[in-house]
Design a protein around this motif. Structure first.
Motif, mmCIF file in Angstrom:
data_model
loop_
_atom_site.group_PDB
_atom_site.id
_atom_site.type_symbol
_atom_site.label_atom_id
_atom_site.label_comp_id
_atom_site.label_asym_id
_atom_site.label_seq_id
_atom_site.Cartn_x
_atom_site.Cartn_y
_atom_site.Cartn_z
ATOM 1 N N ILE A 50 0.818 -1.213 0.000
ATOM 2 C CA ILE A 50 0.000 0.000 0.000
ATOM 3 C C ILE A 50 0.854 1.266 0.000
ATOM 4 O O ILE A 50 2.041 1.247 0.328
ATOM 5 C CB ILE A 50 -0.938 0.061 1.230
ATOM 6 N N CYS A 51 0.206 2.337 -0.400
ATOM 7 C CA CYS A 51 0.669 3.683 -0.061
ATOM 8 C C CYS A 51 -0.314 4.193 0.980
ATOM 9 O O CYS A 51 -1.533 4.132 0.770
ATOM 10 C CB CYS A 51 0.672 4.590 -1.293
ATOM 11 N N GLY A 52 0.199 4.630 2.115
ATOM 12 C CA GLY A 52 -0.669 5.047 3.205
ATOM 13 C C GLY A 52 -0.191 6.325 3.863
ATOM 14 O O GLY A 52 0.897 6.842 3.565
ATOM 15 N N GLU A 53 -1.016 6.808 4.765
ATOM 16 C CA GLU A 53 -0.688 8.038 5.499
ATOM 17 C C GLU A 53 -0.674 7.745 6.993
ATOM 18 O O GLU A 53 -1.622 7.158 7.531
ATOM 19 C CB GLU A 53 -1.725 9.116 5.185
ATOM 20 N N GLY A 55 0.821 12.405 9.440
ATOM 21 C CA GLY A 55 0.777 13.013 8.126
ATOM 22 C C GLY A 55 1.856 12.609 7.140
ATOM 23 O O GLY A 55 1.941 13.184 6.046
ATOM 24 N N ARG A 56 2.665 11.586 7.443
ATOM 25 C CA ARG A 56 3.690 11.142 6.496
ATOM 26 C C ARG A 56 3.074 10.219 5.439
ATOM 27 O O ARG A 56 2.248 9.374 5.761
ATOM 28 C CB ARG A 56 4.808 10.398 7.225
ATOM 29 N N ARG A 57 3.518 10.388 4.216
ATOM 30 C CA ARG A 57 3.048 9.560 3.096
ATOM 31 C C ARG A 57 4.095 8.476 2.871
ATOM 32 O O ARG A 57 5.244 8.757 2.558
ATOM 33 C CB ARG A 57 2.877 10.430 1.858
ATOM 34 N N VAL A 58 3.677 7.212 3.042
ATOM 35 C CA VAL A 58 4.655 6.123 3.086
ATOM 36 C C VAL A 58 4.196 4.951 2.225
ATOM 37 O O VAL A 58 3.016 4.817 1.887
ATOM 38 C CB VAL A 58 4.879 5.630 4.532
ATOM 39 N N HIS A 105 15.370 0.786 -2.276
ATOM 40 C CA HIS A 105 14.323 1.809 -2.353
ATOM 41 C C HIS A 105 14.923 3.166 -2.703
ATOM 42 O O HIS A 105 14.327 3.924 -3.485
ATOM 43 C CB HIS A 105 13.556 1.894 -1.040
ATOM 44 N N ALA A 106 16.079 3.472 -2.148
ATOM 45 C CA ALA A 106 16.739 4.733 -2.484
ATOM 46 C C ALA A 106 17.074 4.778 -3.977
ATOM 47 O O ALA A 106 16.917 5.817 -4.635
ATOM 48 C CB ALA A 106 17.997 4.908 -1.640
ATOM 49 N N GLU A 107 17.538 3.660 -4.512
ATOM 50 C CA GLU A 107 17.853 3.593 -5.939
ATOM 51 C C GLU A 107 16.589 3.706 -6.789
ATOM 52 O O GLU A 107 16.575 4.418 -7.811
ATOM 53 C CB GLU A 107 18.591 2.288 -6.244
ATOM 54 N N LEU A 155 8.618 1.091 7.231
ATOM 55 C CA LEU A 155 7.976 2.103 6.396
ATOM 56 C C LEU A 155 9.000 2.771 5.486
ATOM 57 O O LEU A 155 10.130 3.049 5.890
ATOM 58 C CB LEU A 155 7.301 3.166 7.267
ATOM 59 N N LEU A 156 8.601 3.038 4.251
ATOM 60 C CA LEU A 156 9.472 3.692 3.281
ATOM 61 C C LEU A 156 8.805 4.973 2.796
ATOM 62 O O LEU A 156 7.592 4.995 2.560
ATOM 63 C CB LEU A 156 9.726 2.777 2.081
#
Length: 322
Positions: free
Chosen positions: A66-69, A73-76, A272-274, A98-99
């Protein structure tokens, strides 16, 4: 809140039920996330059928990406902690895993960046050691995992051959940038690959399909080539002839991406950074073919299981995604 739950195993459109349930409560080291978008993955279908290596207790909510909040308020990007999966309005996930969601991707695209692209990156770079100038053959090139492998292969400087099933999927693979597209329903895969490569074959084969796809791979892999076994979407687990690998000098490599999260979590963060860098440069962008409302999640999982989709189907709870 609303959540899809599986009470008995079966086909997704029969096993999944949309219910009103209490919101999940995070345990130690977990956070509660408002689901902005939930990507549909093949393991979701397998878990509905009771055929996946992970079998959450019944009843459970599918949705592994998922993409979640967060509440602050962080979008992860997250892999929800089952049995409280992502096909719901809220999910829970391990806080340490979390990423950050890349700013250049919307919620549906961010939800589809994680598992498929990490699978592609670890498979191509850590396992197969793909080199610039090599030829990469991708089975199911118009699918979610296959499209990620195509983009990552092109970003790595490889010549990419995409194998697909049907004219519509061929058009998708062409748009992704494949140097050659082979429609397995109308063409001889082995013959086309050998013709394109001057008889040499593919240096790396990315196979999330198994079955007949693997059989074709063994016939057209190059000397000292690598066949990367990623999954068995065909439903058939091949039994490779090891004497064939011996006489032709090729390698058969397995990839279970989830093991990296256990054995080498720092590598997942580095990957993930790449991927974030590649997304910012426009080299990769998840192919989201359809954004599905929460009420359509069971149908979306079934269509993926039936092999009728291209790219990614992403479930978006009403009013959630940006």
């Amino acid at each position: 809140m609303q959540a899809w739950r599986v009470h008995t195993h079966g086909e997704p459109h029969e096993a999944m039920r949309l219910e009103e349930v209490p919101g999940p409560r995070p345990g130690d080291g977990e956070v509660r996330l408002r689901v902005l978008a939930a990507n549909v993955n093949f393991p979701d279908a397998l878990m509905c059928r009771g055929q996946y290596q992970i079998r959450p207790p019944l009843p459970f909510t599918p949705g592994v990406e998922i993409c979640g909040e967060t509440e602050d308020g962080r979008r992860v990007i997250a892999n929800p902690a089952l049995p409280h999966g992502g096909f719901a309005e809220y999910a829970i996930a391990p806080e340490a895993a979390l990423l950050p969601a890349p700013d250049v991707l919307d919620d549906a695209e961010a939800a589809a960046l994680h598992i498929g692209y990490q699978t592609g990156w670890f498979g191509l770079h850590r396992r197969a050691r793909l080199q610039p100038g090599e030829t990469l053959l991708v089975h199911a090139a118009a699918g979610g995992v296959g499209s990620a492998a195509v983009q990552l292969g092109k970003a790595a400087g490889a010549t990419v051959i995409g194998v697909v099933g049907g004219k519509a999927k061929a058009r998708t693979a062409e748009a992704l940038g494949c140097d050659l597209v082979v429609d397995r329903t109308a063409e001889d895969v082995v013959g086309r690959v050998k013709e394109f490569t001057g008889g040499r074959g593919a240096d790396v084969v990315f196979d999330p399909v198994g079955g007949n796809a693997y059989a074709a791979s063994a016939k057209c892999v190059a000397f000292e080539g690598r066949i990367l076994v990623v999954g068995f979407a065909s439903g058939t687990v091949p039994s490779p002839a090891l004497n064939h690998a011996l006489v032709k000098n090729y390698s058969v490599l397995g990839l279970h991406w989830g093991l990296y999260a256990v054995k080498d979590p720092a590598a997942v963060l580095a990957c993930h950074a790449e991927l974030t860098r590649l997304a910012a440069e426009g080299a990769v962008k998840p192919l989201v073919s359809e954004r599905v409302p929460l009420g359509g999640a069971a149908d979306a999982v079934q269509r993926l299981a039936d092999g009728t989709t291209t790219g990614r189907l992403v479930v978006v709870p009403d009013g959630a995604a940006r």
